[in-house]
Motif scaffolding. Structure first.
Motif, PDB file in Angstrom:
ATOM      1  N   ASN A 182      -6.405  -4.420   4.648  1.00  0.00           N
ATOM      2  CA  ASN A 182      -6.276  -5.493   3.658  1.00  0.00           C
ATOM      3  C   ASN A 182      -7.512  -6.396   3.642  1.00  0.00           C
ATOM      4  OD1 ASN A 182      -3.757  -4.533   3.009  1.00  0.00           O
ATOM      5  ND2 ASN A 182      -2.640  -6.037   4.218  1.00  0.00           N
ATOM      6  N   VAL A 240      -3.595  -1.164  -2.631  1.00  0.00           N
ATOM      7  CA  VAL A 240      -4.003  -1.984  -1.489  1.00  0.00           C
ATOM      8  C   VAL A 240      -4.395  -3.374  -1.999  1.00  0.00           C
ATOM      9  CG1 VAL A 240      -5.540  -2.168   0.492  1.00  0.00           C
ATOM     10  CG2 VAL A 240      -4.844   0.091  -0.338  1.00  0.00           C
ATOM     11  N   ASP A 291       0.528  -2.624  12.458  1.00  0.00           N
ATOM     12  CA  ASP A 291       0.230  -3.932  11.857  1.00  0.00           C
ATOM     13  C   ASP A 291      -1.254  -4.247  11.891  1.00  0.00           C
ATOM     14  OD1 ASP A 291       2.895  -4.244  11.367  1.00  0.00           O
ATOM     15  OD2 ASP A 291       3.294  -5.479  13.148  1.00  0.00           O
ATOM     16  N   GLU A 332      -3.840  -2.105  11.934  1.00  0.00           N
ATOM     17  CA  GLU A 332      -4.534  -1.251  10.971  1.00  0.00           C
ATOM     18  C   GLU A 332      -4.298  -1.735   9.543  1.00  0.00           C
ATOM     19  OE1 GLU A 332      -4.439   3.058  13.309  1.00  0.00           O
ATOM     20  OE2 GLU A 332      -2.686   2.390  12.163  1.00  0.00           O
ATOM     21  N   GLN A 333      -3.059  -2.140   9.250  1.00  0.00           N
ATOM     22  CA  GLN A 333      -2.735  -2.643   7.910  1.00  0.00           C
ATOM     23  C   GLN A 333      -3.536  -3.907   7.607  1.00  0.00           C
ATOM     24  OE1 GLN A 333      -0.034  -1.347   5.582  1.00  0.00           O
ATOM     25  NE2 GLN A 333      -1.528  -2.475   4.388  1.00  0.00           N
ATOM     26  N   GLN A 334      -3.630  -4.786   8.583  1.00  0.00           N
ATOM     27  CA  GLN A 334      -4.382  -6.023   8.395  1.00  0.00           C
ATOM     28  C   GLN A 334      -5.866  -5.742   8.187  1.00  0.00           C
ATOM     29  OE1 GLN A 334      -4.013  -8.735  11.683  1.00  0.00           O
ATOM     30  NE2 GLN A 334      -5.012 -10.421  10.633  1.00  0.00           N
ATOM     31  N   PHE A 350       0.749   3.369   9.334  1.00  0.00           N
ATOM     32  CA  PHE A 350      -0.179   2.384   9.877  1.00  0.00           C
ATOM     33  C   PHE A 350       0.562   1.345  10.709  1.00  0.00           C
ATOM     34  CE2 PHE A 350      -2.199   3.857   5.922  1.00  0.00           C
ATOM     35  CZ  PHE A 350      -3.432   4.258   6.406  1.00  0.00           C
ATOM     36  N   MET A 390       0.852  -1.199   0.000  1.00  0.00           N
ATOM     37  CA  MET A 390       0.000   0.000   0.000  1.00  0.00           C
ATOM     38  C   MET A 390       0.882   1.241   0.000  1.00  0.00           C
ATOM     39  SD  MET A 390      -3.063   1.091   2.603  1.00  0.00           S
ATOM     40  CE  MET A 390      -2.036   1.110   4.056  1.00  0.00           C
ATOM     41  N   TYR A 414      -9.296   4.294  -0.295  1.00  0.00           N
ATOM     42  CA  TYR A 414      -8.300   3.245  -0.553  1.00  0.00           C
ATOM     43  C   TYR A 414      -8.692   2.549  -1.858  1.00  0.00           C
ATOM     44  CZ  TYR A 414      -7.434   3.716   4.510  1.00  0.00           C
ATOM     45  OH  TYR A 414      -7.166   4.180   5.773  1.00  0.00           O
TER      46      TYR A 414
END
Length: 361
Positions: free
Chosen positions: A135, A341, A128, A130-132, A126, A1, A305
């Protein structure tokens, strides 16, 4: 991302020579009052540049910004005001591009003092979790896009997400039947659905309020009846079994009323808690077109996104490096954009669908 930032957010200082006049500190107020807004001391579009700074060579003097050296021709020099002529003119370096980030401000300010206005845009980091979360939401949109593509629509779907409640509020898919002139893009569809499900009119609010009042009256009547029956049965003490049955029945009625009331309150809360899409995030598989990008501006979303760039980016894409509608100063709203993303998963899914199309043909 990757966060999609305007090019000027990453720019280094554009240094140019400028002409300043140096004079005693006691003349500062006089000079500002007389020449602060004078056309002769023209800042053009350099509103971020401050007029005055202390002289580095002589602390008892100040330097007054006149204009860029490229604008300081012979005619300008000959027309210098009489109050200025006795003083020394100097050349200094100044950063002419406006700082968009705090880092740029610290760098540009080293040359000549400038102002810095905190931007709506910020560089987001971000964690981990928030990233998950991001996704996972995008993968759900990609799976929705796969299903609508199999129904002969474009490979696109989107979702509206409430970052405070950590909840997806609405899904929508493309329904254009792959026709260029159709307006049933997934963004247009989701805005219509979101408006129907979450935006309430004054008339709808009035109806909801009347329903609540009626339920309150029913609740009071039911409670009074229960008390009267109970009092009478306690006095008579004739039929305890019947009393228990009636009490159980009344409790069931009470529970039903409470369930309806909570349901109505939940509906009212969902209807009245959003002002357009303010503070909400939009996830979309393919970059929105120009029309959909403008719809996102008007809906006042917080972030967008997307996974894949618009197939016809130069002609239709609205949020890419070339156009970036979300960053136009002439518009009354802006939002952050994040691209690529789960792009690998999206590309793999799209290619698989395209291969199936070819096999069927």
């Amino acid at each position: 991302m990757q966060q999609l930032l305007p090019k000027d957010f990453l720019a280094t200082a554009n240094i140019q020579q400028a002409i300043v006049v140096e004079f005693e500190n006691k003349k500062t107020n006089f000079m500002i009052k007389k020449y602060g807004n004078d056309q002769y001391f023209n800042l053009k579009n350099l509103n971020h540049i401050k007029r005055i700074r202390k002289s580095e060579e002589n602390p008892s003097n100040v330097q007054f910004f006149m204009r860029l050296k490229d604008d300081f021709n012979e005619e300008i020099e000959q027309n210098i005001p009489e109050e200025i002529k006795p003083y020394l003119l100097k050349e200094v370096e100044v950063a002419v591009n406006m700082p968009r980030t705090k880092e740029q401000f610290l760098q540009f300010n080293k040359y000549w003092p400038i102002t810095y206005k905190v931007q709506q845009y910020e560089i987001v980091q971000f964690n981990d979790f928030e990233q998950q979360e991001i996704n996972q939401i995008m993968r759900q949109c990609i799976d929705q896009a796969k299903q609508t593509y199999e129904k002969n629509n474009k490979f696109n779907a989107c979702a509206i997400f409430d970052p405070n409640k950590k909840k997806i509020l609405q899904f929508a898919v493309d329904e254009t039947c792959r026709k260029q002139n159709s307006i049933k893009h997934c963004i247009m569809n989701i805005m219509k659905l979101f408006g129907e499900n979450y935006i309430v009119t004054a008339q709808q609010k009035a109806i909801t309020e009347k329903v609540k009042v009626k339920q309150d009256e029913d609740m009071n009547d039911s409670s009074k009846e229960m008390v009267q029956n109970t009092s009478q049965q306690e006095k008579e003490k004739k039929d305890e079994d019947r009393l228990e049955e009636e009490e159980e029945e009344e409790e069931k009625k009470k529970d039903k009323i409470n369930v309806k009331r909570k349901s109505e309150e939940s509906i009212e809360e969902s209807l009245s808690s959003y002002y357009y899409c303010t503070g909400l995030d939009v996830f979309i598989v393919q970059e929105p077109c120009i029309m959909c990008s403008m719809a996102l501006i008007h809906s006042r979303v917080r972030r967008v996104y997307y996974s894949l760039k618009n197939p016809k980016q130069e002609q239709f894409g609205g949020l890419n490096d070339d156009l970036m509608i979300n960053h136009m100063d002439s518009l009354n709203h802006s939002f952050l954009v994040f691209q690529n993303v789960e792009s690998e998963y999206a590309n793999t899914t799209l290619k698989s669908n395209q291969q199936q199309d070819q096999l069927q043909k």
